[in-house]
Write an enzyme that holds these catalytic residues in place. Structure first.
Site, PDB file in Angstrom:
ATOM      1  N   THR A  76       2.265   8.477 -23.886  1.00 25.14           N
ATOM      2  CA  THR A  76       1.956   9.854 -23.531  1.00 25.14           C
ATOM      3  C   THR A  76       0.588  10.183 -24.111  1.00 25.14           C
ATOM      4  O   THR A  76       0.250   9.693 -25.191  1.00 25.14           O
ATOM      5  CB  THR A  76       2.996  10.857 -24.074  1.00 25.14           C
ATOM      6  OG1 THR A  76       2.461  12.181 -24.059  1.00 25.14           O
ATOM      7  CG2 THR A  76       3.393  10.530 -25.501  1.00 25.14           C
TER       8      THR A  76
ATOM      9  N   CYS B  35      -2.556  12.931 -18.444  1.00 27.36           N
ATOM     10  CA  CYS B  35      -1.129  13.110 -18.682  1.00 27.36           C
ATOM     11  C   CYS B  35      -0.468  11.969 -17.944  1.00 27.36           C
ATOM     12  O   CYS B  35      -0.811  11.699 -16.780  1.00 27.36           O
ATOM     13  CB  CYS B  35      -0.641  14.459 -18.144  1.00 27.36           C
ATOM     14  SG  CYS B  35       1.157  14.601 -18.156  1.00 27.36           S
TER      15      CYS B  35
END
Length: 226
Positions: A83, A193
């Site tokens: 992430t 992202c």
């Protein structure tokens, strides 16, 4: 083959992409029945997301540091945080282990330099777009970073958490993402992202796409068979 440790589950949708890419690329490179030696620790994302909402990065840093230690103890030769947002606590994780943490920001920077891009648009969660941990990290490498407007940042953040992290992909959201990207005069766009690649890819745009998930996963493959 070196063992890759993945800190996943943030969200599991993008972790699935990491697992798929790593195994596919290992098989392409080594052939026949080869697949990746991967140690995956998948977190409950709601626990982490709640800490994000509460701005409790110290606690989330402790959680990820402990997970990284567990991966190292399990035999991982290096670790990836699957992430972008949680690289806000990357320094905590790096200090907690004796094996390398492969920082997603370094991988993105490497690709920007490779493609000789001067000005790039950064998309991600509001934490990634607004906090200094990502932007400043790239600016220090002489990369000009542009972020969307406040209204656009709110929209992007909402789609990430309320749609993509839940496996929902809407044509209307994709259309708005592309509209936002095309409204800026930049050389490339960072999909900062790990879920954005679910609705935006290189075929959609005329500018360079830097899909952090793909780049990060491919760096893992490179290290695994180096």
């Amino acid at each position: 083959m070196k063992k890759c440790g993945l800190i996943g589950g943030m969200s599991w949708e993008s972790t699935l992409t990491y697992y798929k890419i790593i195994n596919e690329e290992i098989n392409k490179k080594l052939g026949y029945l080869h697949s990746g030696e991967i140690i995956l620790y998948s977190l409950d994302f709601e626990v982490i997301a709640k800490l994000q909402r509460e701005n409790n990065w110290e606690k989330s840093g402790e959680i990820l540091a402990n997970v990284a230690k567990n991966l190292e103890n399990a035999g991982a030769d290096f670790v990836l945080i699957c992430t972008n947002t949680m690289h806000k606590v990357a320094d905590n994780v790096k200090k907690s282990i004796n094996v390398p943490l492969i920082d997603i920001r370094d991988v993105v920077i490497e690709e920007i330099k490779k493609r000789d891009l001067k000005k790039v648009l950064l998309l991600g969660t509001k934490f990634t777009m607004e906090d200094s941990f990502y932007k400043d990290y790239l600016i220090k490498k002489n990369i000009e970073i542009i972020v969307p407007s406040l209204k656009e940042r709110d929209f992007i953040h909402k789609v990430i958490f309320n749609e993509l992290c839940l496996g929902i992909t809407k044509a209307t959201s994709k259309e708005e993402f592309l509209k936002i990207i095309n409204s800026y005069k930049v050389d490339g766009v960072i999909l900062g992202c790990t879920e954005i690649g679910m609705i935006v890819n290189q075929d959609d745009l005329n500018i360079e796409i830097l899909d952090s998930t793909l780049l990060h996963a491919n760096k893992a493959v490179e290290l695994m068979i180096s």
